[in-house]
Structure formats: C-alpha cells, structure tokens
Design a protein around this motif. Structure first.
Motif: not given
Ligand SMILES: [Zn+2]
Length: 306
Positions: A19, A21, A24, A275-276
C-alpha cells in the motif's frame, strides 16, 4: 484481569506491504504524525500468569517476543499462552494459530462453524493436532456463558459470552460449506468478565449497531470497538473502485461516533484500524473529532486492568 493490546491495526497492518496510500507512504518516509501498528491482537489474563488470546493475529510471533509476559518461564518448552477465543474465521484473525504449531498444548474456543471451516476445510490446521493433547477445540454458542479453561482443564476464573454480530463468512469459505453452517456463528463480539465482575467488550468487526449491541456495550467497563474505516467510501477513494465498507461488514467510525454517543459507562477505544483510516494521523481533524467525543484510538502495547 489484565488486558493487553498487542496489535491494533486491521488486516494488512500499518503500513501494509503493498500500500502506498498517503498514510502508508508518509509513515515509511518517517514523516507521519502517528504510530505504526501490527495486526489486531488482544490478550487477557486473570492472574498475569496464564494468558488467553482473543483471535490469533498473523503478527503473533513478533507480538509475543515484544511482550515478556508471554515468554516461556519454566523448562525447555513452555508458554504462558493457554489458548485462544476465535470470533470469526477471517485470515487476519486466525492465521496466527498456525504459528503456534510447535506441539504446545492449547485450548481453542470457537463456534461450531468457525471450528469446521478451519479444521475440516483447511488441512494445514492438522499441524495443530499431530499429537494427543496438542490443540483441544471447545465449541461455544452465542449468548451462552462459558469459562476459559487451560489445556489441562484448570479454570482461569475468566467468563466469556459471545454475541452474534454478523452472518457473513470469509470469501474463501465454499458455497457448499456455507450452506451447512449456522449464519449466527460467522462473526461475533465477546464479553469477557473478570473475577472482579468487571467486563471487557471486544467487538473488532461490527456490520451494524443493534439495540442488543448497545445494551451489551453499556454493560461493559471497557469497550474495544471496530475502528476499521473512517468513511463508507474510504477504500473506493484510495483504490478507485471496490466495495463500500458497509459491504465489507464494518460500520464506519464517522457513523459509530454518532450511534454510540449515548454510551455512558464504558471507557471507549477504537481498535482494528485500517491503514487508510485518516484518524491514525494524530495531527488531523478526524483524530481530534474522535478524541473530543471521548474515544481513544488503540496503540500496540497498551495495557490495563479490570
Ligand atoms: Zn495504506
């Protein structure tokens, strides 16, 4: 009862391996105003000696090594971990069991459906039952209280009661198997009662908030609640396509903050954070909103007593 939060992220952890994003990416660059987190894992103990896991995280090996209470204490092969209570059959909730395959006696509590999915459909789990006395399965039913016993049958003093929260099985469960299983066995929340009668409510995956759930939450002293996603379209916005978080079986935090605003009694902590989720950013408005509403956001390593 001691309660340890060994991991607080949703499946994939934070950061997640594939990821990039904003969360991250910024964390990897060392510029994120917030903490990395391993995949959700809670452990409870009535005597600080014998511990029970709630679920079994894919990050369990590192989580055990990071917490001296969970290290072997006597003899050449030993563990203070007596067993685990499984609340769903999701990979990020059960994979850690396979990491405990070194012939250690364990008692694993699960609904009949979760036990059958793991032990009858996934042959790797046979590694946990290679010798007599290795893994003992104990079935539980939603709403019925059961004691947590160690593998030798000794009572820990902890009492559990599960409530059915969702009827969706993981995508890897075949349609045929699904047709044989009770939907109410699929996804559960857990009330753990300490010898002090204080209660922990553990609800890491909540598809909808019912009156039943509200009553159970209000009867608890500490509530660990589904903090997976902030908004319904969170993954669609990051990935450009996909399911809403409601379709994935999670109430977004922006909704649960409102629905659970009436709770008076429990200390309220979000856990299982993807994690988002923008509330991971300690400097962001979402973090502020959660904290101002009286909620906390779990971090790896937290511990408290009930
Ligand atoms: Zn992420």
């Amino acid at each position: 009862m001691q309660v340890k939060i060994l991991g607080s992220a949703a499946g994939g952890a934070f950061p997640q391996w594939n990821c990039a994003c904003p969360n991250c990416r910024t964390l990897r660059a060392g510029k994120f105003p917030g903490k990395a987190r391993s995949q959700t894992q809670v452990a409870v103990s009535a005597d600080s000696h014998t511990w029970f896991l709630l679920g079994a995280s894919p990050d369990l090996r590192v989580q055990i090594e990071s917490n001296p209470e969970l290290h072997p204490r006597e003899g050449l092969r030993q563990s203070p971990i007596a067993g685990s209570v499984l609340l769903n059959a999701d990979i990020d909730h059960v994979l850690g069991l396979l990491l405990l395959r070194e012939l250690q006696p364990l008692r694993v509590y699960a609904t009949e459906a979760i036990r059958r999915i793991l032990s009858e459909d996934n042959s790797m789990f046979a590694m946990l039952q290679r010798v007599p006395g290795q893994l003992t399965w104990s079935d539980f039913e939603p709403r019925k209280t059961f004691p947590l016993l160690d593998p030798a049958g000794e009572d820990s003093g902890l009492r559990c009661r599960a409530l059915s929260l969702g009827t969706h099985f993981p995508a890897y469960v075949s349609p045929l198997r699904r047709s044989e299983l009770r939907p109410d066995d699929a996804s559960l929340g857990l009330i753990v009662e300490a010898p002090s009668r204080k209660r922990l409510a553990y609800m890491p995956a909540v598809p909808q908030i019912s009156g039943d759930l509200l009553r159970e939450a209000e009867s608890a002293d500490v509530l660990l609640f589904d903090g997976t996603f902030w908004s319904g379209d969170e993954l669609i916005r990051v990935q450009g396509s996909g399911q809403t978080v409601e379709q994935m079986g999670h109430v977004p935090v922006s909704s649960s903050l409102e629905r659970l605003a009436q709770l008076k009694r429990p200390r309220r902590i979000y856990i299982h954070i993807n994690n988002t989720n923008p509330m991971l950013n300690d400097a962001g408005p979402e973090y502020r909103q959660v904290r101002d509403a009286g909620w906390e956001i779990a971090e790896d390593g937290w511990q408290f007593e009930l």
